[in-house]
Write an enzyme that holds these catalytic residues in place. Structure first.
Site, PDB file in Angstrom:
ATOM      1  N   ASP A  15     -39.509  -4.702  55.602  1.00 36.34           N
ATOM      2  CA  ASP A  15     -38.182  -5.250  55.402  1.00 36.34           C
ATOM      3  C   ASP A  15     -38.073  -5.677  53.931  1.00 36.34           C
ATOM      4  O   ASP A  15     -39.082  -5.812  53.235  1.00 36.34           O
ATOM      5  CB  ASP A  15     -38.005  -6.451  56.334  1.00 36.34           C
ATOM      6  N   ASP A  17     -35.158  -8.185  52.051  1.00 38.49           N
ATOM      7  CA  ASP A  17     -34.810  -9.571  51.757  1.00 38.49           C
ATOM      8  C   ASP A  17     -35.544 -10.521  52.693  1.00 38.49           C
ATOM      9  O   ASP A  17     -35.457 -10.408  53.912  1.00 38.49           O
ATOM     10  CB  ASP A  17     -33.299  -9.776  51.885  1.00 38.49           C
TER      11      ASP A  17
END
Length: 342
Positions: A15, A17
């Site tokens: 992932d 952020d």
């Protein structure tokens, strides 16, 4: 002592952020961790639910932050959405796009014809034609007219693909409406449900794993309801990192289907022994449930305490719970985890 968590997997699906970066800065150690994965021959794929930017734009942003990244290492929910469409529609089919030009480009690259308007015989819009599907991805410029065109198409019964359904989007100004908020507007207006391509559904993660022929990928993320739930849905191992939005209380209360196999402070945890990161009792801590309260005793690393608490509480059923400390070390650990002692 087990080998590194990294060494037990043949790809890292990261992932962005909250995992690789926070706002305008890399998470400390993220660059060294990615370099270590490359040196070990473990490919990296950056997986993002944000469909508003192209892989080239995402890679450029990562490079600007100081990370080595290439466009072919990025997998977006726009790519996943276009792939879902291509698997269900004939080549050249018209797809009404609600989203940015990056999503338009992915639809076109999938061999489909992107349009912006629904032709109903009255609109007279030049680029309008009757679409066979609607695809919806985040764009800060989406307005009522865009949703109205999609509404017309959806009411005719065509396929609806949402790149993701995240209700909020993290920004430096705080949580703002995400693609899921716009999806909710069309859901309310049409009574329809979309096929979702991004996390927590499988298409995005499956596509990322296939791109490197991975059979034992590790999903690393900071959100239980997207990253971890997506890994569970895809049958992949997952590492929850505490560098983003998830709190210790969130982890403890995680419902079945949102529970990671491993838990660490940040992305650099993949370089630690797998046994140290597994959600299981240990690390100098003990926990037990008495009269509906979760009791912690022992000493050691606060995150090891959290792994112990999660393992015991999930086994008992899970959900919100009060935690009681037995001894000064346990009280200190709960304070570090921002868990109030009952």
């Amino acid at each position: 002592m087990s080998g590194r968590l990294l060494d037990g997997h043949d790809a890292l699906l990261l992932d962005l952020d909250g995992t690789v970066f926070r706002g305008g800065e890399l998470v400390p150690g993220a660059d060294r961790t990615v370099d270590a994965a490359r040196e070990a021959g473990v490919p990296v794929r950056y997986t993002t639910n944000n469909a508003s930017r192209s892989p080239e734009q995402v890679a450029a942003h990562l490079v600007d932050l100081g990370l080595r990244a290439r466009a072919d290492e990025v997998r977006t929910s726009a790519q996943a959405g276009a792939s879902v469409l291509a698997g269900r529609l004939p080549a050249g089919a018209a797809v009404l796009v609600v989203g940015t030009d990056a999503l338009v480009d992915e639809v076109r690259a999938a061999g489909l014809r992107p349009v912006r308007r629904h032709a109903d015989g009255r609109s007279g819009v030049q680029d309008g034609q009757t679409p066979e599907a609607v695809v919806q991805g985040h764009s800060p410029d989406t307005g009522w007219r865009d949703l109205a065109e999609a509404c017309l198409a959806l009411r005719s019964g065509v396929l609806w693909v949402a790149c993701n359904a995240d209700l909020t989007l993290p920004t430096e100004r705080g949580q703002l409406p995400g693609n899921g908020a716009m999806v909710a507007a069309l859901r309310a207006a049409t009574g329809r449900e979309p096929v979702v391509a991004g996390k927590p559904e499988r298409p995005l993660l499956d596509q990322a794993a296939r791109s490197v022929d991975a059979t034992r990928p590790l999903v690393v993320g900071d959100r239980l309801d997207t990253d971890i739930a997506g890994a569970v849905n895809a049958g992949m191992d997952s590492l929850l990192v505490m560098s983003g939005v998830t709190t210790a209380a969130d982890a403890l209360a995680a419902p079945e289907g949102h529970r990671p196999r491993y838990l660490g402070a940040d992305l650099s945890a993949v370089l630690r022994p797998a046994d140290d990161l597994r959600v299981a009792p240990g690390g100098g801590w003990r926990a037990e449930v008495r009269d509906g309260v979760l009791h912690l005793a022992g000493s050691g690393d606060p995150l090891a305490a959290l792994r112990t608490l999660c393992a015991v509480w999930w086994e008992a059923g899970g959900g919100p719970v009060a935690v009681a400390a037995e001894g000064d070390s346990a009280r200190s650990a709960l304070a570090d985890l921002d868990l109030a002692s009952a």
